[in-house]
Design a protein around this motif. Structure first.
Motif, PDB file in Angstrom:
ATOM      1  N   GLU A  92       0.868  -1.071   0.247  1.00 40.90           N
ATOM      2  CA  GLU A  92       0.167   0.054  -0.078  1.00 40.90           C
ATOM      3  C   GLU A  92       0.845   1.243   0.057  1.00 40.90           C
ATOM      4  O   GLU A  92       0.642   2.380  -0.550  1.00 40.90           O
ATOM      5  CB  GLU A  92      -1.048  -0.182   1.265  1.00 40.90           C
ATOM      6  CG  GLU A  92      -2.124  -0.956   1.229  1.00 40.90           C
ATOM      7  CD  GLU A  92      -3.041  -0.416   0.269  1.00 40.90           C
ATOM      8  OE1 GLU A  92      -3.112   0.646   0.042  1.00 40.90           O
ATOM      9  OE2 GLU A  92      -3.947  -1.076  -0.135  1.00 40.90           O
ATOM     10  N   GLU A  95       2.181   1.789  -3.609  1.00 37.01           N
ATOM     11  CA  GLU A  95       1.075   2.097  -4.356  1.00 37.01           C
ATOM     12  C   GLU A  95       0.650   3.503  -4.281  1.00 37.01           C
ATOM     13  O   GLU A  95       0.376   4.517  -5.131  1.00 37.01           O
ATOM     14  CB  GLU A  95      -0.146   1.379  -4.219  1.00 37.01           C
ATOM     15  CG  GLU A  95       0.072  -0.194  -4.832  1.00 37.01           C
ATOM     16  CD  GLU A  95      -0.852  -1.089  -4.197  1.00 37.01           C
ATOM     17  OE1 GLU A  95      -0.926  -2.311  -5.021  1.00 37.01           O
ATOM     18  OE2 GLU A  95      -2.155  -0.847  -3.953  1.00 37.01           O
ATOM     19  N   GLU A  96       0.544   4.026  -2.892  1.00 38.13           N
ATOM     20  CA  GLU A  96      -0.058   5.485  -2.796  1.00 38.13           C
ATOM     21  C   GLU A  96       1.082   6.290  -2.778  1.00 38.13           C
ATOM     22  O   GLU A  96       0.811   7.554  -3.206  1.00 38.13           O
ATOM     23  CB  GLU A  96      -0.407   5.419  -1.262  1.00 38.13           C
ATOM     24  CG  GLU A  96      -1.762   4.675  -0.770  1.00 38.13           C
ATOM     25  CD  GLU A  96      -2.043   4.557   0.424  1.00 38.13           C
ATOM     26  OE1 GLU A  96      -1.408   5.690   1.245  1.00 38.13           O
ATOM     27  OE2 GLU A  96      -2.919   4.161   0.981  1.00 38.13           O
ATOM     28  N   THR A  97       2.461   6.003  -2.260  1.00 35.11           N
ATOM     29  CA  THR A  97       3.540   7.278  -2.470  1.00 35.11           C
ATOM     30  C   THR A  97       4.842   6.890  -3.243  1.00 35.11           C
ATOM     31  O   THR A  97       5.539   8.031  -3.443  1.00 35.11           O
ATOM     32  CB  THR A  97       4.004   7.300  -0.977  1.00 35.11           C
ATOM     33  OG1 THR A  97       4.712   6.157  -0.678  1.00 35.11           O
ATOM     34  CG2 THR A  97       2.820   7.696  -0.037  1.00 35.11           C
ATOM     35  N   GLY A  98       4.782   5.819  -3.751  1.00 35.75           N
ATOM     36  CA  GLY A  98       5.984   5.359  -4.777  1.00 35.75           C
ATOM     37  C   GLY A  98       7.010   5.052  -3.517  1.00 35.75           C
ATOM     38  O   GLY A  98       8.315   4.722  -4.311  1.00 35.75           O
ATOM     39  N   GLU A 135       6.023   9.475  -5.372  1.00 33.33           N
ATOM     40  CA  GLU A 135       5.130   9.267  -6.687  1.00 33.33           C
ATOM     41  C   GLU A 135       3.829   9.028  -5.955  1.00 33.33           C
ATOM     42  O   GLU A 135       3.347   7.780  -6.012  1.00 33.33           O
ATOM     43  CB  GLU A 135       5.723   8.251  -7.604  1.00 33.33           C
ATOM     44  CG  GLU A 135       6.986   8.742  -8.366  1.00 33.33           C
ATOM     45  CD  GLU A 135       7.324   7.552  -9.451  1.00 33.33           C
ATOM     46  OE1 GLU A 135       6.441   6.790  -9.925  1.00 33.33           O
ATOM     47  OE2 GLU A 135       8.495   7.386  -9.961  1.00 33.33           O
ATOM     48  N   LEU A 136       3.178  10.312  -5.926  1.00 36.18           N
ATOM     49  CA  LEU A 136       1.852  10.120  -5.242  1.00 36.18           C
ATOM     50  C   LEU A 136       0.488   9.709  -6.232  1.00 36.18           C
ATOM     51  O   LEU A 136       0.779   9.908  -7.500  1.00 36.18           O
ATOM     52  CB  LEU A 136       1.214  11.353  -4.695  1.00 36.18           C
ATOM     53  CG  LEU A 136       2.240  12.014  -3.542  1.00 36.18           C
ATOM     54  CD1 LEU A 136       1.838  13.124  -3.062  1.00 36.18           C
ATOM     55  CD2 LEU A 136       2.805  11.120  -2.643  1.00 36.18           C
ATOM     56  N   ASP A 137       0.035   8.610  -5.760  1.00 39.23           N
ATOM     57  CA  ASP A 137      -1.386   8.411  -6.585  1.00 39.23           C
ATOM     58  C   ASP A 137      -2.429   9.154  -6.201  1.00 39.23           C
ATOM     59  O   ASP A 137      -2.919   9.525  -4.957  1.00 39.23           O
ATOM     60  CB  ASP A 137      -1.768   7.105  -6.111  1.00 39.23           C
ATOM     61  CG  ASP A 137      -2.944   6.381  -6.724  1.00 39.23           C
ATOM     62  OD1 ASP A 137      -3.704   7.000  -7.311  1.00 39.23           O
ATOM     63  OD2 ASP A 137      -3.382   5.212  -6.350  1.00 39.23           O
ATOM     64  N   ASN A 139      -5.510   9.129  -6.749  1.00 36.08           N
ATOM     65  CA  ASN A 139      -6.649   8.625  -6.193  1.00 36.08           C
ATOM     66  C   ASN A 139      -6.752   8.292  -4.797  1.00 36.08           C
ATOM     67  O   ASN A 139      -7.765   8.077  -4.406  1.00 36.08           O
ATOM     68  CB  ASN A 139      -6.981   7.200  -7.015  1.00 36.08           C
ATOM     69  CG  ASN A 139      -7.214   7.591  -8.602  1.00 36.08           C
ATOM     70  OD1 ASN A 139      -7.948   8.586  -8.967  1.00 36.08           O
ATOM     71  ND2 ASN A 139      -6.337   6.704  -9.329  1.00 36.08           N
ATOM     72  N   GLU A 140      -5.628   8.441  -4.006  1.00 36.47           N
ATOM     73  CA  GLU A 140      -5.480   8.059  -2.654  1.00 36.47           C
ATOM     74  C   GLU A 140      -4.753   9.151  -1.937  1.00 36.47           C
ATOM     75  O   GLU A 140      -5.430   9.445  -0.674  1.00 36.47           O
ATOM     76  CB  GLU A 140      -4.521   6.987  -2.449  1.00 36.47           C
ATOM     77  CG  GLU A 140      -4.908   5.718  -3.296  1.00 36.47           C
ATOM     78  CD  GLU A 140      -6.077   4.947  -2.536  1.00 36.47           C
ATOM     79  OE1 GLU A 140      -6.107   5.108  -1.225  1.00 36.47           O
ATOM     80  OE2 GLU A 140      -6.630   3.958  -3.129  1.00 36.47           O
ATOM     81  N   ASP A 142      -3.249  13.291  -1.709  1.00 32.29           N
ATOM     82  CA  ASP A 142      -3.152  14.500  -2.330  1.00 32.29           C
ATOM     83  C   ASP A 142      -1.987  15.349  -1.426  1.00 32.29           C
ATOM     84  O   ASP A 142      -1.590  16.515  -2.300  1.00 32.29           O
ATOM     85  CB  ASP A 142      -4.306  15.383  -2.311  1.00 32.29           C
ATOM     86  CG  ASP A 142      -4.790  15.974  -0.891  1.00 32.29           C
ATOM     87  OD1 ASP A 142      -3.872  15.908   0.199  1.00 32.29           O
ATOM     88  OD2 ASP A 142      -5.867  16.442  -0.728  1.00 32.29           O
TER      89      ASP A 142
END
Length: 199
Positions: A92, A95-98, A135-137, A139-140, A142
């Motif tokens: 997670e 996926e969320e932050t890289g 690298e922020l997603d 969708n999750e 901001d």
């Protein structure tokens, strides 16, 4: 021994602390009719800065169903393919932050914390590279930011509000930092970490 070594040694040797009982009581009260809590995990990423650490936080996207716009640690719900909750936290977070982290860098964990959204969240403490490239997603998440651990562990920065809900007294914690407010379950985790490091 520098601050980093002292903090890590304290964490590894300290007896496990417990969350504020009023939090658990409030969640139990709120979720009285819910059958089971869903498993989730978060990463508490420690970034070596100078001779101490900074801690990475994210701000959840405003369109999310649960806790929109709140400050949190990266992480999320356990998926069927995850072999354990450590994998959940690492997957997670990536996926969320890289931010990439391997399980060899996991230092340990805090007790699982029930949340008002129906999750049982296990926090894992880990050291990550100071050269990480987020690298922020969108969708999750901001926003992503760091807070010096000294700020988080300073009891002067932990604000406590006493509230009465359904005839019961509860403590709500918050840690302001610049334009952010760290509160809710995340502040509970920080408070427990502080208790464990300064036992």
């Amino acid at each position: 021994m520098n601050d980093q070594q002292q903090l890590l040694t304290r964490f590894l040797l300290a007896p496990q602390a417990n969350y504020d009982p009023s939090h658990t009581a409030r969640i139990r009260q709120h979720l009285a009719r819910r059958q089971t809590l869903k498993q989730a995990a978060v990463l508490i990423p420690l970034v070596p800065r100078g001779n101490s650490f900074h801690v990475v936080f994210t701000r959840r996207a405003n369109h999310l169903k649960h806790h929109p716009g709140q400050v949190s640690f990266p992480g999320g719900r356990q998926e069927p393919q995850d072999v354990d909750l450590i994998e959940t936290a690492l997957r997670e977070t990536a996926e969320e932050t890289g931010i990439l982290c391997s399980r060899e860098h996991i230092l340990g964990q805090l007790p699982a914390l029930p949340t008002i959204s129906g999750y049982l969240v296990t926090p894992y403490l880990s050291v990550i590279s100071p050269n990480y490239r987020p690298e922020l997603d969108p969708n999750e998440v901001d926003a992503l930011f760091e807070v010096p651990i000294r700020h988080l562990l300073n009891p002067m920065n932990m604000h406590t509000e006493h509230v009465r809900i359904n005839g019961e007294n509860h403590n709500i914690y918050a840690i302001p930092y610049r334009q952010y407010s760290i509160w809710g379950a995340t502040a509970q985790m920080v408070k427990l970490l502080s208790t464990q490091l300064w036992y």
